[in-house]
Motif scaffolding. Sequence first.
Motif, PDB file in Angstrom:
ATOM      1  N   ALA A  39       0.834  -1.205   0.000  1.00 19.14           N
ATOM      2  CA  ALA A  39       0.000   0.000   0.000  1.00 19.14           C
ATOM      3  C   ALA A  39       0.868   1.255   0.000  1.00 19.14           C
ATOM      4  CB  ALA A  39      -0.929  -0.012   1.214  1.00 19.14           C
ATOM      5  N   ASN A  40       1.962   1.224   0.760  1.00 16.40           N
ATOM      6  CA  ASN A  40       2.880   2.359   0.792  1.00 16.40           C
ATOM      7  C   ASN A  40       3.567   2.563  -0.551  1.00 16.40           C
ATOM      8  OD1 ASN A  40       2.586   3.388   3.450  1.00 16.40           O
ATOM      9  ND2 ASN A  40       3.780   1.689   4.269  1.00 16.40           N
ATOM     10  N   ILE A  41       3.868   1.466  -1.251  1.00 22.61           N
ATOM     11  CA  ILE A  41       4.484   1.577  -2.575  1.00 22.61           C
ATOM     12  C   ILE A  41       3.525   2.240  -3.559  1.00 22.61           C
ATOM     13  CG2 ILE A  41       5.302   0.233  -4.554  1.00 22.61           C
ATOM     14  CD1 ILE A  41       6.464  -1.779  -2.561  1.00 22.61           C
ATOM     15  N   VAL A  42       2.249   1.815  -3.532  1.00 19.13           N
ATOM     16  CA  VAL A  42       1.236   2.410  -4.412  1.00 19.13           C
ATOM     17  C   VAL A  42       1.084   3.896  -4.103  1.00 19.13           C
ATOM     18  CG1 VAL A  42      -1.205   2.390  -5.051  1.00 19.13           C
ATOM     19  CG2 VAL A  42       0.013   0.231  -4.704  1.00 19.13           C
ATOM     20  N   HIS A  43       1.032   4.213  -2.810  1.00 19.88           N
ATOM     21  CA  HIS A  43       0.917   5.613  -2.409  1.00 19.88           C
ATOM     22  C   HIS A  43       2.144   6.405  -2.839  1.00 19.88           C
ATOM     23  CE1 HIS A  43       1.738   8.888   0.555  1.00 19.88           C
ATOM     24  NE2 HIS A  43       0.509   9.216   0.193  1.00 19.88           N
ATOM     25  N   LEU A  44       3.321   5.819  -2.684  1.00 23.92           N
ATOM     26  CA  LEU A  44       4.555   6.510  -3.058  1.00 23.92           C
ATOM     27  C   LEU A  44       4.610   6.783  -4.554  1.00 23.92           C
ATOM     28  CD1 LEU A  44       7.253   7.611  -2.042  1.00 23.92           C
ATOM     29  CD2 LEU A  44       8.249   5.352  -2.446  1.00 23.92           C
ATOM     30  N   MET A  45       4.092   5.864  -5.356  1.00 30.67           N
ATOM     31  CA  MET A  45       4.053   6.075  -6.810  1.00 30.67           C
ATOM     32  C   MET A  45       3.143   7.246  -7.165  1.00 30.67           C
ATOM     33  SD  MET A  45       3.896   2.087  -8.088  1.00 30.67           S
ATOM     34  CE  MET A  45       3.551   2.544  -9.778  1.00 30.67           C
ATOM     35  N   ALA A  46       1.963   7.298  -6.540  1.00 29.87           N
ATOM     36  CA  ALA A  46       1.045   8.414  -6.790  1.00 29.87           C
ATOM     37  C   ALA A  46       1.635   9.726  -6.282  1.00 29.87           C
ATOM     38  CB  ALA A  46      -0.305   8.142  -6.127  1.00 29.87           C
ATOM     39  N   PHE A  47       2.251   9.672  -5.100  1.00 28.19           N
ATOM     40  CA  PHE A  47       2.867  10.858  -4.515  1.00 28.19           C
ATOM     41  C   PHE A  47       4.022  11.364  -5.393  1.00 28.19           C
ATOM     42  CE2 PHE A  47       5.943  12.951  -1.721  1.00 28.19           C
ATOM     43  CZ  PHE A  47       5.144  13.870  -1.077  1.00 28.19           C
ATOM     44  N   ALA A  48       4.845  10.428  -5.903  1.00 33.13           N
ATOM     45  CA  ALA A  48       5.968  10.797  -6.766  1.00 33.13           C
ATOM     46  C   ALA A  48       5.465  11.437  -8.056  1.00 33.13           C
ATOM     47  CB  ALA A  48       6.818   9.557  -7.074  1.00 33.13           C
ATOM     48  N   TYR A  49       4.357  10.904  -8.594  1.00 29.28           N
ATOM     49  CA  TYR A  49       3.769  11.496  -9.807  1.00 29.28           C
ATOM     50  C   TYR A  49       3.371  12.946  -9.552  1.00 29.28           C
ATOM     51  CZ  TYR A  49       0.452  12.499 -13.523  1.00 29.28           C
ATOM     52  OH  TYR A  49      -0.199  13.092 -14.564  1.00 29.28           O
ATOM     53  N   VAL A  50       2.751  13.196  -8.398  1.00 26.17           N
ATOM     54  CA  VAL A  50       2.334  14.551  -8.040  1.00 26.17           C
ATOM     55  C   VAL A  50       3.547  15.484  -7.985  1.00 26.17           C
ATOM     56  CG1 VAL A  50       1.422  15.981  -6.161  1.00 26.17           C
ATOM     57  CG2 VAL A  50       0.226  13.887  -6.837  1.00 26.17           C
ATOM     58  N   ILE A  51       4.600  15.057  -7.314  1.00 27.00           N
ATOM     59  CA  ILE A  51       5.792  15.897  -7.156  1.00 27.00           C
ATOM     60  C   ILE A  51       6.452  16.164  -8.503  1.00 27.00           C
ATOM     61  CG2 ILE A  51       8.080  16.047  -6.104  1.00 27.00           C
ATOM     62  CD1 ILE A  51       5.702  16.379  -4.166  1.00 27.00           C
ATOM     63  N   VAL A  52       6.551  15.131  -9.351  1.00 28.14           N
ATOM     64  CA  VAL A  52       7.167  15.303 -10.676  1.00 28.14           C
ATOM     65  C   VAL A  52       6.357  16.281 -11.520  1.00 28.14           C
ATOM     66  CG1 VAL A  52       7.668  14.133 -12.859  1.00 28.14           C
ATOM     67  CG2 VAL A  52       8.334  13.078 -10.695  1.00 28.14           C
ATOM     68  N   MET A  53       5.032  16.142 -11.512  1.00 29.65           N
ATOM     69  CA  MET A  53       4.179  17.034 -12.289  1.00 29.65           C
ATOM     70  C   MET A  53       4.251  18.469 -11.784  1.00 29.65           C
ATOM     71  SD  MET A  53       2.756  15.491 -14.856  1.00 29.65           S
ATOM     72  CE  MET A  53       4.331  14.652 -15.019  1.00 29.65           C
ATOM     73  N   GLN A  54       4.465  18.636 -10.488  1.00 28.72           N
ATOM     74  CA  GLN A  54       4.512  19.973  -9.922  1.00 28.72           C
ATOM     75  C   GLN A  54       5.853  20.666 -10.166  1.00 28.72           C
ATOM     76  OE1 GLN A  54       3.513  19.565  -5.767  1.00 28.72           O
ATOM     77  NE2 GLN A  54       1.335  19.350  -6.152  1.00 28.72           N
ATOM     78  N   TYR A  55       6.928  19.982  -9.891  1.00 25.59           N
ATOM     79  CA  TYR A  55       8.238  20.623  -9.843  1.00 25.59           C
ATOM     80  C   TYR A  55       9.107  20.403 -11.085  1.00 25.59           C
ATOM     81  CZ  TYR A  55       7.406  21.438  -4.863  1.00 25.59           C
ATOM     82  OH  TYR A  55       6.887  21.855  -3.646  1.00 25.59           O
ATOM     83  N   PHE A  56       8.874  19.312 -11.816  1.00 28.07           N
ATOM     84  CA  PHE A  56       9.803  18.946 -12.873  1.00 28.07           C
ATOM     85  C   PHE A  56       9.164  18.853 -14.253  1.00 28.07           C
ATOM     86  CE2 PHE A  56      11.257  16.999  -8.882  1.00 28.07           C
ATOM     87  CZ  PHE A  56      12.462  17.668  -8.737  1.00 28.07           C
ATOM     88  N   SER A  57       8.008  19.448 -14.433  1.00 31.77           N
ATOM     89  CA  SER A  57       7.360  19.433 -15.739  1.00 31.77           C
ATOM     90  C   SER A  57       6.968  20.852 -16.132  1.00 31.77           C
ATOM     91  CB  SER A  57       6.127  18.529 -15.717  1.00 31.77           C
ATOM     92  OG  SER A  57       5.144  19.055 -14.832  1.00 31.77           O
ATOM     93  N   ARG A  58       6.756  21.049 -17.399  1.00 29.90           N
ATOM     94  CA  ARG A  58       6.377  22.369 -17.898  1.00 29.90           C
ATOM     95  C   ARG A  58       4.993  22.330 -18.521  1.00 29.90           C
ATOM     96  NH1 ARG A  58      11.906  24.509 -20.903  1.00 29.90           N
ATOM     97  NH2 ARG A  58      13.266  24.434 -19.091  1.00 29.90           N
TER      98      ARG A  58
END
Length: 326
Positions: free
Chosen positions: A307-326
């Motif tokens: 469950a933590n892995i699934v959450h971490l994947m969703a959380f990582a997607y959020v961070i990447v979309m926020q900080y590392f995408s244009r």
Amino acid sequence: MIKFFRSGNPLTVLLLLIYTLVVKFFYLLHPSTYLADGSEGLLYKLIVKWLHSFAGDSPLFFTSLAILLILVQSLLFTKIVNHHRLFAKPTYLPAMAYLLFTSMLQSWNVFSPGLLVNLIMLWVVSSITSLYTRTSARDVVFNIGFAIGICGLLYFPSVIFCLLLLVSMLIMRAFRLAEWIIALLGLICPLYLMGTYLFLTNQIALLRMIPNIGFSLPMITDYKVWGAMVACLLFFFLGWLLLQRPLKKMLIQGRKIWAALIVYVAVAVLIPFFGIHFSPAYWVLAVLPVSIFAGNVFWCIPSDAFANIVHLMAFAYVIVMQYFSR
């Protein structure tokens, strides 16, 4: 981390506050004012005008207000879920899911009619859940219709939520024509009262701004919108599939509430297509009911590590979309 949100401990609210600051920090660093794309309703414009009178065009104020609304909505929605025991034990997973999934798209964190409609829809959902136990529901359906009518003054296409009310009445109760008529009268009442007020104050010209509705099937080219919607729909379908086994053990009322929530998602997904100008920002209306199905995904995963892995994947997607995408 999931085990803390899975718990119904009231102290989890403090963790949710910290979680909110983490997943919304980017939007506080890059604040926006408020949504004004031409599809907003007359009441929303009056609210923005009032807020503008003492806050000006402060982006930080409006973004902070939007994030505060999202946090309050997550807690209120979780309270409704736990009150009706839609999960085996009290949990804050729907609140966590709502905070996480609204962070996937910047327009879902802007002060908008959609966030205000979501606040009212929480009361609507809470009232719909009580229809099953009422011997006479005429007052409840009128109040629900009235609330949806107010939503229409904030964002007119949201009057389509009357379909949610009518279908929920079919799910929760035997068909009674009088209740359906009363529900529709409640829907019309806020529009009538607003029209009367505008007429008496010699602002009748503003009546043309109330029925702000259209229809469009846009070509969506923004990959962030696609990513957010695919993630939401994926968790919705997974949550629905994982619900099938525990659904058999629930009381009849619980089954009917889950059925009404599925209708809620379906109607909310369609509503933005009926705006004068299509905007993915209004899909925040669907993120609210989707969050309970997303919460069910995390609830049904037996292994905390997975469950933590699934959450971490969703959380990582959020961070990447926020900080590392244009």
